[in-house]
Motif scaffolding. Structure first.
Motif, PDB file in Angstrom:
ATOM      1  N   ASP A 229      -1.875  -6.784   3.535  1.00 44.55           N
ATOM      2  CA  ASP A 229      -0.907  -5.785   3.075  1.00 44.55           C
ATOM      3  C   ASP A 229       0.474  -6.421   3.144  1.00 44.55           C
ATOM      4  OD1 ASP A 229      -2.795  -3.782   2.662  1.00 44.55           O
ATOM      5  OD2 ASP A 229      -2.744  -3.165   4.773  1.00 44.55           O
TER       6      ASP A 229
ATOM      7  N   LYS B  73       0.816  -1.224   0.000  1.00 43.08           N
ATOM      8  CA  LYS B  73       0.000   0.000   0.000  1.00 43.08           C
ATOM      9  C   LYS B  73       0.844   1.267   0.000  1.00 43.08           C
ATOM     10  CE  LYS B  73      -0.560  -0.134   5.038  1.00 43.08           C
ATOM     11  NZ  LYS B  73      -1.523  -0.133   6.144  1.00 43.08           N
TER      12      LYS B  73
ATOM     13  N   ARG C 121      -6.655  -4.949   0.936  1.00 50.07           N
ATOM     14  CA  ARG C 121      -8.074  -4.579   0.827  1.00 50.07           C
ATOM     15  C   ARG C 121      -8.268  -3.085   0.555  1.00 50.07           C
ATOM     16  NH1 ARG C 121     -11.729  -8.070   3.411  1.00 50.07           N
ATOM     17  NH2 ARG C 121     -13.278  -6.521   2.761  1.00 50.07           N
ATOM     18  N   HIS C 122      -7.186  -2.308   0.615  1.00 50.24           N
ATOM     19  CA  HIS C 122      -7.329  -0.871   0.431  1.00 50.24           C
ATOM     20  C   HIS C 122      -7.678  -0.499  -1.011  1.00 50.24           C
ATOM     21  CE1 HIS C 122      -3.145  -1.781  -0.659  1.00 50.24           C
ATOM     22  NE2 HIS C 122      -3.202  -0.712  -1.447  1.00 50.24           N
TER      23      HIS C 122
END
Length: 740
Positions: free
Chosen positions: A117, A64, A91-92
């Motif tokens: 992540d 991320k 999931r970001h």
């Protein structure tokens, strides 16, 4: 030597801290230049473009960070073709519009799953043929784009395979209408290898802790500051907490820091291992021998000229650059000279030069030479201090002696004044006067000697001095008494002489006056005889007229008597007749009888005295005038004779009066001495202070001084009195002692 009032002083003390040692980080001028064989991660697009263009299939794992986003953008933006691409991300990106646009246009060749992540980003072509690994320090952006092949590329592929198929929570899937969305993932086509996956050149670990593959490393890069295994050189980021650097230095490890942009790394002469960790994912990769040797030389060279070097014990005098000492939050430079103010110090005047602050303020760690300054105050009287009982006792003795001397002087002054007032008047009767004057002068000389030095200034003989004052008091009292006796005798003798002279003059004058009064008395007695004869002649001429008037009165009284007797007889008869009448009637008759009886008796008495009755002057007329004039002349002659006879008797008594001395009704008043009945107070057993003033507070004594000149002389006095030396008042500071 000090002089003047007791006052505060400014003191200084300089401390040389050049030999002080610290555990610290020291910056190295011109150091920290990093030379690694990899491309900068900022060139990620250039690093992967050729690989994407030559691949038949791609696997892409991204985290991320900013560079992670750039890698994902480069993959999604590649031109459509026959390359099948698998993407694993956090999931970001689930709500990233660009991802949905790419999935919509290339859903037949792009498979994407979401899960953890990741601590690094990588792209591998054709199941491990070649790839690019993006790495950097933990929690920071990727710094390096590392080309990989062989077992490293295969290891990254297998790690991706495990993550993509067995550690994903969302998958991009189309619905019946062909709309792509992230949904629950489809079942994996292969069995899971678990959370601990052994790779050809490393290991993938989920929810676990990686073990050190190189126990004895030549170089370790520890960007998170955690302790690794043994090492010759350790790259640790400089912080105020030097626990880890000190522990490493204790093991003979050279601890330095230069920002190489590496994750946790262990390097020996033949091995190099990178630990990529972002919980719960941990990826451990080992590089080939040739890469390990190259990295060893590069890092060794970097350690020789780092940005920071750690010293377990570094003298301040040896520090040349910026340092970060143990416990500091920011780097700083050595301060050559620093002045610090310490707290005020209070000290007794006799120990003023010895006084030091109990604790000096801690200097900044980087101060090389520190000058401490503080204000030194003479110890002052404590709050609530009161005058010492010993001082009050000696004051009572001194005041008593002063009052007694003054009282006796006043008494002597009073005697002198009295002597001057009566000396001229009573000089001939004063006996022993010269002796009294001699004793008076001696008493005044004695008082002059006793008043010269108060008892408190000669404590050794104070008791004897008070006894002498008592003796002087008795002498003055005796002198006053004797003077009173002499004066009283003189006053008495003077009064007797004066009274005798008055008596002689008074008796002589009475004898002369008595002779004159006797002559007058003889003439007055002759006048009495003549007036008596004239009265007898006047009365003889008046007697016929008196007899006629008396006969008429007698006849009138007899007629009244007969009438009264008749009325009385009738009243008695009526009272006897009415004896049975009511009580009111009887009482009225009885009162009438009583009234008539009294009237009848009075008339009888007037008849008995009728021959001596004197008729009114108006009845006699002019016949009475000669008798009245003769009586008046006789009364006047008799009165004058009585007056002269009494005067003669008084003068004869005065002539024969014997001399009698009348004591003075107001004798000479004894001289009034001021009250001297108060006994002398007891002399204290201790001598008073020879200088200064003595105070007490909480069962402790204080000898208060005013000037520095008194301090040396006051030391033995304070020792004798068991008192602490203090300042009566301090210049520039309010004295807190009550009543001072």
């Amino acid at each position: 030597m000090r002089s003047g009032p007791l006052a505060p002083e400014l003191k200084e003390r300089t401390v040389d801290r050049s030999e002080t040692t610290f555990a610290l980080w020291e910056s190295v001028a011109g150091g920290g230049a990093c030379d690694l064989p990899w491309r900068k991660a900022t060139d990620v697009v250039a690093a992967v473009t050729s690989l994407i263009g030559s691949a038949k299939s791609l696997v892409v794992a991204t985290g991320k960070t900013t560079t992670s986003g750039a890698l994902l953008d480069a993959v999604l933006a590649s031109p459509p073709g026959a390359v099948r691409t698998y993407v694993y991300a956090g999931r970001h990106v689930e709500s990233d519009r660009r991802v949905f646009q790419a999935l919509g246009s290339a859903s037949d060749r792009l498979l994407m799953r979401l899960g953890y992540d990741l601590p690094a980003d990588w792209l591998v072509a054709d199941a491990g043929r070649a790839g690019v690994l993006l790495v950097g320090p933990p929690g920071a952006d990727r710094r390096w784009a590392v080309p990989v092949d062989g077992q490293l590329a295969r290891s990254l592929f297998e790690a991706f395979h495990a993550l993509f198929w067995h550690h994903a929570t969302r998958e991009a899937l189309p619905d019946a209408a062909g709309v792509v969305a992230f949904r629950s993932p489809l079942p994996a086509p292969t069995a899971s290898r678990g959370n601990d996956v052994t790779l050809p050149a490393g290991r993938l670990l989920i929810d676990g802790k990686l073990a050190e593959l190189i126990a004895e490393a030549d170089v370790r890069v520890l960007p998170d500051g955690s302790v690794g295994g043994r090492a010759g050189i350790a790259f640790v980021p400089p912080k105020g907490d030097v626990t880890v650097p000190k522990q490493l230095a204790a093991e003979a490890t050279q601890v330095v820091w230069a920002d190489a942009g590496l994750p946790r790394t262990a390097v020996s002469r033949e091995r190099m291992v990178l630990d990529l960790v972002e919980r719960p994912v941990a990826l451990q990769l080992e590089w080939p021998r040739r890469d390990a040797i190259d990295m060893y030389h590069r890092l060794t060279k970097l350690a020789a000229s780092p940005s920071w070097r750690f010293h377990a014990r570094r003298r301040l005098a040896d520090v040349t650059g910026e340092v970060l000492v143990e416990g500091a939050t920011a780097p700083g430079k050595v301060v050559p000279v620093l002045t610090l103010d310490a707290t005020e110090v209070t000290a007794p005047p006799d120990r003023f030069d010895e006084a030091q602050p109990e604790r000096l303020p801690d200097p900044p760690p980087l101060a090389l030479r520190v000058t401490y300054r503080w204000k030194l105050l003479p110890l002052a009287l404590p709050t609530g201090a009161r005058e010492a009982e010993l001082t009050r006792q000696w004051r009572a003795v001194n005041e008593w002696a002063t009052r007694r001397v003054e009282t006796l002087r006043q008494a002597l002054d009073g005697l002198e004044g009295e002597e001057k007032s009566i000396l001229d008047r009573l000089r001939r009767w004063l006996s022993g006067h010269d002796e009294l004057r001699r004793r008076h002068a001696m008493a005044r000389e004695t008082l002059q000697v006793l008043a010269e030095v108060p008892p408190g200034q000669q404590p050794a003989t104070a008791g004897e001095l008070l006894q002498q004052l008592e003796a002087a008091t008795q002498d003055v009292k005796a002198l006053a008494g004797e003077w009173h006796s002499v004066r009283s005798k003189a006053e008495t003798s003077s009064a007797e002489a004066s009274q005798r002279a008055e008596w002689q003059e008074r008796t002589s004058r009475a004898a002369s006056d008595a002779a004159a009064k006797r002559t007058e008395l003889a003439g007055a007695e002759g006048q009495v005889q003549e007036a008596g004869s004239a009265l007898e002649s006047a009365e003889a001429l008046l007697k016929p007229a008196l007899d006629v008037l008396r006969a008429k009165r007698k006849a009138a009284l007899e007629a009244d008597r007969d009438l009264a007797a008749k009325e009385l007889a009738e009243a008695r008869r009526e009272a006897e007749e009415q004896i049975n009448a009511n009580s009111k009637k009887r009482k009225e008759l009885k009162r009438r009888v009583t009234t008539l009886e009294e009237r009848h008796g009075q008339i009888g008495r007037d008849l008995d005295l009728v021959n001596a009755w004197e008729p009114p002057s108006s009845d006699l007329g002019e016949a009475l005038a000669p008798v009245t004039a003769a009586k008046a002349a006789l009364d006047a002659a008799r009165e004058r004779a009585r007056t002269l006879s009494s005067a003669v008797a008084t003068l004869e008594a005065a002539t024969n009066e014997p001399f009698v001395f009348a004591p003075l009704s107001r004798p000479a008043r004894a001289p009034e001495l001021p009250v001297v009945d108060v006994a002398a107070p007891p002399v204290p057993g201790e001598a008073p202070p020879e200088l200064g003033e003595l105070f007490e507070h909480k069962n402790k004594r204080y000898l208060a001084l005013k000037t520095w000149e008194q301090v040396a002389r006051a030391r033995p006095v304070a020792a004798r009195l068991k008192a602490d030396l203090v300042a009566m008042s301090v210049v520039g500071r309010e004295n807190r002692a009550t009543g001072v």
